[in-house]
Design a protein around this motif. Structure first.
Motif, mmCIF file in Angstrom:
data_model
loop_
_atom_site.group_PDB
_atom_site.id
_atom_site.type_symbol
_atom_site.label_atom_id
_atom_site.label_comp_id
_atom_site.label_asym_id
_atom_site.label_seq_id
_atom_site.Cartn_x
_atom_site.Cartn_y
_atom_site.Cartn_z
ATOM 1 N N GLN A 60 48.671 -26.869 -125.925
ATOM 2 C CA GLN A 60 47.719 -25.769 -126.048
ATOM 3 C C GLN A 60 46.284 -26.280 -126.105
ATOM 4 N N ARG A 89 46.354 -17.168 -127.102
ATOM 5 C CA ARG A 89 46.782 -15.803 -127.375
ATOM 6 C C ARG A 89 45.641 -14.997 -127.996
ATOM 7 N N LYS A 90 45.777 -13.683 -127.906
ATOM 8 C CA LYS A 90 44.675 -12.805 -128.288
ATOM 9 C C LYS A 90 44.280 -12.975 -129.743
ATOM 10 N N GLU A 92 44.366 -15.529 -131.489
ATOM 11 C CA GLU A 92 43.807 -16.850 -131.754
ATOM 12 C C GLU A 92 42.438 -17.051 -131.104
ATOM 13 N N ARG A 93 41.959 -16.060 -130.399
ATOM 14 C CA ARG A 93 40.742 -16.249 -129.604
ATOM 15 C C ARG A 93 39.489 -16.362 -130.466
#
Length: 299
Positions: A60, A89-90, A92-93
């Protein structure tokens, strides 16, 4: 196009070709080794930053880092590197975006450190000492960035649109040990400077002090949002700044161009290949036909 045209108008193709005739391959190999070490160190620094605030795998971390290199190549001033957060992922943005700003701030501080070192070669000693004092004043601010974000989160509690993301980040960032990452940023800047010096020496014999006195300003010019990836601006400024050190314009432009190819284009191509392979594996996994077993087959 205008920036590139002006550069080519000032430096002819004959001068660019002439600079490659006596290419020192030993220095070129040393430059490539420094760039590989630079890429490894930056990847390790970024991965450790992400691991410090979440359960991120190395795959990642590399996806976000190399994806940012791709976006930085196709955006003016390499501002696209701030888009690393779109490769996670959303939920984690927000955290990844703040970590990106933190990482780029450390890199910029390391570049400012190199600017301070160059002052001892460019200006009288009192002015250089004054610049050193300003740099020392920035050290506590840089090392206290996580705590500064936490205070910023408390200051905007009344703004409901910003308080949530900032509070989430403030919880995750304080445990980060900033001195470790600051030292990594300084080591990465030293490798970047060394790689440019070896590229320059591969084309024209010069001293290390020449690279110290000119490279930080060449790097700053390459980050200006005037062209994609800084192409043209970096090469033109290199020819201008290196001329007082008797470096031919062709050698200066070629060194800056080689740095772009190896230090910026090469990681971006790696990132593009990484993303394409990941996407191909994704489609191969979910588009393969599924054969039903005998126990669930329709009559």
């Amino acid at each position: 196009m205008g920036v590139v045209s002006v550069t080519l108008w000032r430096v002819s193709f004959a001068d660019l070709r002439a600079a490659f005739r006596d290419l020192d391959r030993g220095s070129l190999y040393q430059a490539f080794f420094c760039i590989l070490a630079l890429m490894v160190l930056r990847a390790y620094k970024w991965h450790r930053l992400m691991v410090a605030v979440g359960n991120f795998r190395f795959q990642q971390s590399m996806r976000t880092l190399l994806g940012g290199c791709v976006l930085g190549l196709i955006t003016p001033g390499r501002v696209g590197e701030l888009g690393r957060c779109i490769f996670v992922r959303k939920h984690e943005r927000t955290q990844t975006g703040i970590l990106t700003l933190l990482d780029r701030t450390l890199d910029f501080w390391a570049l400012v450190t190199l600017v301070g070192a160059s002052l001892f070669l460019l200006v009288p000693e009192p002015a250089a000492i004054f610049g050193l004092a300003l740099w020392l004043a920035l050290v506590p601010i840089v090392l206290g960035l996580p705590g500064l974000l936490a205070h910023l989160s408390k200051a905007v509690q009344r703004l409901r649109h910003f308080h949530g993301p900032l509070a989430e980040v403030a919880i995750g960032l304080p445990p980060i040990k900033m001195p470790r990452y600051a030292l990594m940023a300084l080591a990465a800047m030293w490798l970047e400077l060394s790689s440019f010096f070896f590229l320059l020496r591969a084309l024209f014999h010069t001293e290390f002090a020449t690279a110290v006195a000119t490279y930080p300003y060449i790097a700053l010019a390459g980050d200006l949002p005037f062209s994609f990836g800084g192409v043209g601006v970096r090469e033109g400024v290199a020819a201008f700044l290196l001329s007082p050190y008797a470096v031919p314009p062709g050698a200066a432009v070629d060194a800056a161009l080689l740095w772009f190819l190896l230090g910026i284009l090469f990681p971006a191509l790696l990132g593009l290949a990484w993303l394409v392979v990941e996407k191909a594996k994704y489609f191969a996994r979910y588009s393969a036909p599924r054969v039903p077993s005998d126990s669930v087959a329709a009559p």
